[in-house]
Design an enzyme around this catalytic site. Structure first.
Site, PDB file in Angstrom:
ATOM      1  N   TYR A   1       0.839  -1.205   0.000  1.00  0.00           N
ATOM      2  CA  TYR A   1       0.000   0.000   0.000  1.00  0.00           C
ATOM      3  C   TYR A   1       0.871   1.252   0.000  1.00  0.00           C
ATOM      4  CZ  TYR A   1      -3.386   3.476   1.637  1.00  0.00           C
ATOM      5  OH  TYR A   1      -4.165   4.591   1.763  1.00  0.00           O
TER       6      TYR A   1
ATOM      7  N   LYS B   1       1.155   4.263  -2.921  1.00  0.00           N
ATOM      8  CA  LYS B   1       0.807   5.648  -2.618  1.00  0.00           C
ATOM      9  C   LYS B   1       2.012   6.576  -2.724  1.00  0.00           C
ATOM     10  CE  LYS B   1      -3.627   5.432  -1.759  1.00  0.00           C
ATOM     11  NZ  LYS B   1      -4.602   6.252  -2.509  1.00  0.00           N
TER      12      LYS B   1
ATOM     13  N   VAL C   1      -7.504   9.031   8.835  1.00  0.00           N
ATOM     14  CA  VAL C   1      -8.905   9.470   8.848  1.00  0.00           C
ATOM     15  C   VAL C   1      -9.754   8.252   9.174  1.00  0.00           C
ATOM     16  CG1 VAL C   1     -10.813  10.392   7.491  1.00  0.00           C
ATOM     17  CG2 VAL C   1      -8.498  11.300   7.165  1.00  0.00           C
TER      18      VAL C   1
ATOM     19  N   THR D   1     -12.476   6.089   8.812  1.00  0.00           N
ATOM     20  CA  THR D   1     -13.606   5.753   7.949  1.00  0.00           C
ATOM     21  C   THR D   1     -14.234   4.430   8.379  1.00  0.00           C
ATOM     22  OG1 THR D   1     -12.101   4.673   6.397  1.00  0.00           O
ATOM     23  CG2 THR D   1     -12.596   7.003   6.009  1.00  0.00           C
TER      24      THR D   1
END
Length: 290
Positions: free
Chosen positions: A193, A197, A226, A228
Site C-alpha cells: 500500500y 501511494k 482518517v 472511515t
C-alpha cells in the site's frame, strides 16, 4: 463576496464512493453542496472483503442526492479499476452526464490484506499497484485527453513540453490524487500500500507540469489517518493501543474526519484554490508533527 455556489455548472467525478463513512462520500457531498453535478464511482465487492464491511449503495446515492443544488444532476458508475479496460469507460460515462467533465478526484484505493516486507509477493505488489497507482494515472490520462485529444500526436520526449498558443484565463480542469503518510514515518505491515501511494506523491510534480500545459491543475492530498471505520475497535484491521496513546499527546486528541478532507478539496476546487498546483498537501491537524 464569494458566489454561493462556486461549482455551479461544473461536473465532478469522484471515485471510490461506496460508504457513507468514506472520504469519497464526503467529497462528493461537499461538491454537491457547492453546486456541482456529481458522478460517483463505486466498487462494493472491495468493501465486502474488509472488516468494516460494505454500505447500502441506495443510501449512499440518496445522501449525496439530497445535497445537490437545484438543477444539479447526479449519476453513479460501478467498475473494478483493477481492470485497466474499465478505466477509460468510467471517465467517458461521467462525461455523458453533462457533456463535459471538470473535476476528477481519484479517491479509490485497495486497502487491507497487505503485509510487511517478509510477506511480499509479486501478486500482492501488483494488486495494490494496479488499483492505487496504475488506475489513477490512467484515469488522469483519460481526463487530460478529454481536454485535448492527442491520438494523432507523437509521444512526448524527455523534457519536451506540450505546445499551447495562449495563456488560459482560468483553469480548464482540476485533478486530485490521494497519497498516504509514508513520507512522515514507517507504515509497518503496509509495504504494498505504502509503495503504491508513495509513487503518486513522487510523480505529482511531473504529471502536474504536463497537465498545466493544458490548463489542468493537479494536487495530491495526504489526509493523515482518517477514521472511515478502520479505526473503530470493532472493525479495525490493526492494533490501536499505540495510536490511542499517541492521540492523547496531540493538541486536538483525534484523528481526521472525512469532512476535513472534503473541505480542503472543496476549497481547492473553487476559484479560491486556483493558484495551488503541483503540491502534495498534508492535512492531518499536526498528527505527523507529534
Amino acid at each position: 463576496m464569494h458566489a454561493p455556489l462556486p461549482l455551479a455548472g461544473r461536473t465532478a467525478l469522484v471515485t471510490g464512493v461506496s460508504r457513507r463513512r468514506g472520504i469519497g462520500y464526503a467529497v462528493a457531498t461537499r461538491f454537491a453542496e457547492l453546486g456541482a453535478n456529481v458522478v460517483i464511482h463505486h466498487h462494493r465487492p472491495h468493501d465486502l472483503d474488509q472488516p468494516w464491511g460494505a454500505d447500502d449503495l441506495d443510501a449512499v446515492r440518496a445522501g449525496i442526492r439530497s445535497s445537490l443544488a437545484p438543477g444539479a444532476r447526479m449519476d453513479d458508475i460501478g467498475a473494478d479499476l483493477a481492470d485497466a479496460a474499465q478505466v477509460e469507460p468510467v471517465v467517458e460515462a461521467a462525461r455523458v452526464l453533462t457533456g463535459e467533465l471538470d473535476l476528477l478526484v481519484c479517491n479509490h484505493a485497495k486497502s487491507g490484506g497487505d503485509g510487511g516486507i517478509l510477506d511480499m509477493t509479486p501478486e500482492a505488489l501488483d494488486a495494490f499497484w494496479d488499483v492505487n497507482t496504475r488506475s489513477t494515472l490512467l484515469l488522469t490520462a483519460a481526463f487530460a485527453r478529454s481536454k485535448r485529444p492527442r491520438s494523432d500526436a507523437a509521444p512526448l520526449r524527455p523534457g519536451e513540453r506540450i505546445r499551447r498558443d495562449t495563456p488560459f484565463a482560468e483553469p480548464q480542469g482540476r485533478v486530485f490524487w490521494m497519497t498516504s503518510g509514508q513520507v512522515h514515518g514507517p507504515m509497518r505491515g503496509e509495504v504494498a500500500y505504502a509503495t503504491s501511494k508513495a509513487a503518486l506523491a513522487g510523480v505529482t510534480a511531473t504529471v502536474a507540469a504536463e497537465l498545466l500545459e493544458l490548463g489542468i491543475l493537479l494536487n495530491t492530498i495526504d489526509p493523515g489517518p482518517v477514521n472511515t471505520g478502520y479505526l473503530d475497535p470493532e472493525t479495525t484491521d490493526r492494533p490501536l493501543d499505540e495510536l490511542e496513546a499517541h492521540l492523547a499527546t496531540t493538541p486536538f486528541g483525534r484523528v481526521g474526519r472525512p469532512e476535513d478532507v472534503a473541505n480542503l478539496i472543496g476549497w481547492l476546487a473553487t476559484p479560491g484554490g486556483a493558484w495551488v498546483t503541483g503540491q502534495v498537501v498534508t492535512s492531518d491537524g499536526g498528527f505527523s508533527l507529534g
